[in-house]
Design a protein around this motif. Structure first.
Motif, PDB file in Angstrom:
ATOM      1  N   GLY A   1       8.921   8.380   3.052  1.00 46.98           N
ATOM      2  CA  GLY A   1      10.274   8.351   2.672  1.00 46.98           C
ATOM      3  C   GLY A   1      10.598   7.814   1.315  1.00 46.98           C
ATOM      4  O   GLY A   1       9.872   6.987   0.764  1.00 46.98           O
ATOM      5  N   GLY A   2      11.573   8.200   0.483  1.00 48.83           N
ATOM      6  CA  GLY A   2      11.985   7.842  -0.499  1.00 48.83           C
ATOM      7  C   GLY A   2      11.263   8.492  -1.782  1.00 48.83           C
ATOM      8  O   GLY A   2      11.309   8.289  -3.062  1.00 48.83           O
TER       9      GLY A   2
ATOM     10  N   TRP B   1       0.809  -1.242  -0.036  1.00 52.87           N
ATOM     11  CA  TRP B   1      -0.125   0.000  -0.137  1.00 52.87           C
ATOM     12  C   TRP B   1       0.777   1.164   0.026  1.00 52.87           C
ATOM     13  O   TRP B   1       0.657   1.973  -0.526  1.00 52.87           O
ATOM     14  CB  TRP B   1      -1.113   0.035   1.322  1.00 52.87           C
ATOM     15  CG  TRP B   1      -1.640   1.416   1.282  1.00 52.87           C
ATOM     16  CD1 TRP B   1      -1.397   2.090   2.342  1.00 52.87           C
ATOM     17  CD2 TRP B   1      -2.490   1.917   0.419  1.00 52.87           C
ATOM     18  NE1 TRP B   1      -2.248   3.310   2.042  1.00 52.87           N
ATOM     19  CE2 TRP B   1      -2.858   3.216   0.883  1.00 52.87           C
ATOM     20  CE3 TRP B   1      -3.256   1.640  -1.028  1.00 52.87           C
ATOM     21  CZ2 TRP B   1      -3.606   4.126   0.271  1.00 52.87           C
ATOM     22  CZ3 TRP B   1      -3.880   2.662  -1.397  1.00 52.87           C
ATOM     23  CH2 TRP B   1      -4.093   3.983  -0.847  1.00 52.87           C
ATOM     24  N   HIS B   2       1.791   1.236   0.880  1.00 52.69           N
ATOM     25  CA  HIS B   2       2.970   2.403   1.080  1.00 52.69           C
ATOM     26  C   HIS B   2       3.339   2.447  -0.478  1.00 52.69           C
ATOM     27  O   HIS B   2       3.526   3.704  -0.962  1.00 52.69           O
ATOM     28  CB  HIS B   2       3.836   2.021   1.964  1.00 52.69           C
ATOM     29  CG  HIS B   2       5.094   3.114   2.141  1.00 52.69           C
ATOM     30  ND1 HIS B   2       4.680   4.313   2.671  1.00 52.69           N
ATOM     31  CD2 HIS B   2       6.127   3.166   1.504  1.00 52.69           C
ATOM     32  CE1 HIS B   2       6.034   5.194   2.391  1.00 52.69           C
ATOM     33  NE2 HIS B   2       6.610   4.485   1.790  1.00 52.69           N
ATOM     34  N   ASN B   3       3.949   1.595  -1.050  1.00 53.39           N
ATOM     35  CA  ASN B   3       4.569   1.664  -2.505  1.00 53.39           C
ATOM     36  C   ASN B   3       3.383   2.206  -3.672  1.00 53.39           C
ATOM     37  O   ASN B   3       3.822   3.078  -4.329  1.00 53.39           O
ATOM     38  CB  ASN B   3       5.206   0.585  -3.016  1.00 53.39           C
ATOM     39  CG  ASN B   3       6.548   0.036  -1.995  1.00 53.39           C
ATOM     40  OD1 ASN B   3       6.952   1.095  -1.550  1.00 53.39           O
ATOM     41  ND2 ASN B   3       6.838  -1.110  -2.318  1.00 53.39           N
TER      42      ASN B   3
ATOM     43  N   LYS C   1       0.843   3.920  -2.855  1.00 55.81           N
ATOM     44  CA  LYS C   1       0.364   5.389  -2.507  1.00 55.81           C
ATOM     45  C   LYS C   1       1.478   6.279  -3.067  1.00 55.81           C
ATOM     46  O   LYS C   1       1.048   7.344  -3.633  1.00 55.81           O
ATOM     47  CB  LYS C   1       0.335   5.496  -1.031  1.00 55.81           C
ATOM     48  CG  LYS C   1      -0.338   6.876  -0.763  1.00 55.81           C
ATOM     49  CD  LYS C   1      -0.863   6.811   0.813  1.00 55.81           C
ATOM     50  CE  LYS C   1      -1.526   8.070   1.106  1.00 55.81           C
ATOM     51  NZ  LYS C   1      -1.986   8.065   2.564  1.00 55.81           N
ATOM     52  N   GLU C   2       2.866   6.043  -2.987  1.00 57.00           N
ATOM     53  CA  GLU C   2       4.059   6.858  -3.482  1.00 57.00           C
ATOM     54  C   GLU C   2       3.825   6.964  -5.027  1.00 57.00           C
ATOM     55  O   GLU C   2       3.949   7.991  -5.464  1.00 57.00           O
ATOM     56  CB  GLU C   2       5.193   5.946  -2.822  1.00 57.00           C
ATOM     57  CG  GLU C   2       5.849   6.791  -2.085  1.00 57.00           C
ATOM     58  CD  GLU C   2       7.395   6.265  -1.835  1.00 57.00           C
ATOM     59  OE1 GLU C   2       8.325   6.742  -2.593  1.00 57.00           O
ATOM     60  OE2 GLU C   2       7.515   5.540  -0.830  1.00 57.00           O
ATOM     61  N   VAL C   3       3.457   6.030  -5.814  1.00 52.74           N
ATOM     62  CA  VAL C   3       3.268   5.767  -7.099  1.00 52.74           C
ATOM     63  C   VAL C   3       2.104   6.716  -7.391  1.00 52.74           C
ATOM     64  O   VAL C   3       2.446   7.641  -8.282  1.00 52.74           O
ATOM     65  CB  VAL C   3       3.065   4.573  -7.759  1.00 52.74           C
ATOM     66  CG1 VAL C   3       2.752   4.639  -9.181  1.00 52.74           C
ATOM     67  CG2 VAL C   3       4.572   3.583  -7.460  1.00 52.74           C
ATOM     68  N   LEU C   4       0.961   6.514  -6.814  1.00 52.24           N
ATOM     69  CA  LEU C   4      -0.005   7.383  -7.054  1.00 52.24           C
ATOM     70  C   LEU C   4       0.379   9.186  -6.651  1.00 52.24           C
ATOM     71  O   LEU C   4       0.021   9.894  -7.506  1.00 52.24           O
ATOM     72  CB  LEU C   4      -1.199   7.146  -6.121  1.00 52.24           C
ATOM     73  CG  LEU C   4      -1.959   5.853  -6.614  1.00 52.24           C
ATOM     74  CD1 LEU C   4      -3.286   5.348  -5.695  1.00 52.24           C
ATOM     75  CD2 LEU C   4      -2.638   6.134  -7.968  1.00 52.24           C
ATOM     76  N   ILE C   5       0.929   9.195  -5.664  1.00 50.40           N
ATOM     77  CA  ILE C   5       1.193  10.668  -5.401  1.00 50.40           C
ATOM     78  C   ILE C   5       2.306  11.187  -6.466  1.00 50.40           C
ATOM     79  O   ILE C   5       1.881  12.237  -6.944  1.00 50.40           O
ATOM     80  CB  ILE C   5       1.921  10.798  -3.977  1.00 50.40           C
ATOM     81  CG1 ILE C   5       0.769  10.595  -2.980  1.00 50.40           C
ATOM     82  CG2 ILE C   5       2.451  12.200  -3.852  1.00 50.40           C
ATOM     83  CD1 ILE C   5       1.429  10.344  -1.502  1.00 50.40           C
ATOM     84  N   ASN C   6       3.100  10.475  -6.687  1.00 48.07           N
ATOM     85  CA  ASN C   6       4.146  10.945  -7.726  1.00 48.07           C
ATOM     86  C   ASN C   6       3.572  11.254  -9.247  1.00 48.07           C
ATOM     87  O   ASN C   6       3.916  12.124  -9.897  1.00 48.07           O
ATOM     88  CB  ASN C   6       5.471   9.985  -7.941  1.00 48.07           C
ATOM     89  CG  ASN C   6       6.312  10.091  -6.786  1.00 48.07           C
ATOM     90  OD1 ASN C   6       6.306  10.994  -6.269  1.00 48.07           O
ATOM     91  ND2 ASN C   6       6.788   8.966  -6.613  1.00 48.07           N
TER      92      ASN C   6
END
Length: 102
Positions: A97-98, A5-7, A9-14
């Motif tokens: 992070g990242g 989910w974290h990964n 979400k990061e992809v979606l935000i980017n």
């Protein structure tokens, strides 16, 4: 499962940020005369929740006349110091992070 989910979400935000659809917290202070951008976020509610901490940090630093706006945008510069006529590329801690800010 949390990492997936974290990964995601990061992809979606980017992706949202790249498209200019991400939510950002814009904070304008009168003294010093600066505009700050914090984000990106997936939702306006997430950005609003985070804005409290940013405001507290600026108040501790002595900022006065603080106005907050949560909006969809794609800021080119994260800090604009109007008093000095300069744009400062401030290195901020991303919400995740990242995460890479463009």
């Amino acid at each position: 499962m949390k990492t997936i989910w974290h990964n995601l979400k990061e992809v979606l935000i980017n992706t949202f940020d790249y498209l200019g659809l991400a939510w950002w917290v814009e904070i304008v202070t009168q003294n010093p005369r600066c505009t700050y951008y914090f984000g990106p976020f997936l939702s306006s509610s997430e950005a609003k929740l985070s804005s409290t901490g940013y405001i507290e940090d600026l108040e501790v630093e002595g900022a006065q006349g603080i106005a907050v706006n949560v909006k969809r945008c794609k800021p080119n510069t994260l800090t604009i110091a109007d008093d000095l006529g300069e744009k400062i590329d401030r290195k901020v801690q991303p919400a995740f992070g990242g995460q890479i800010l463009s």
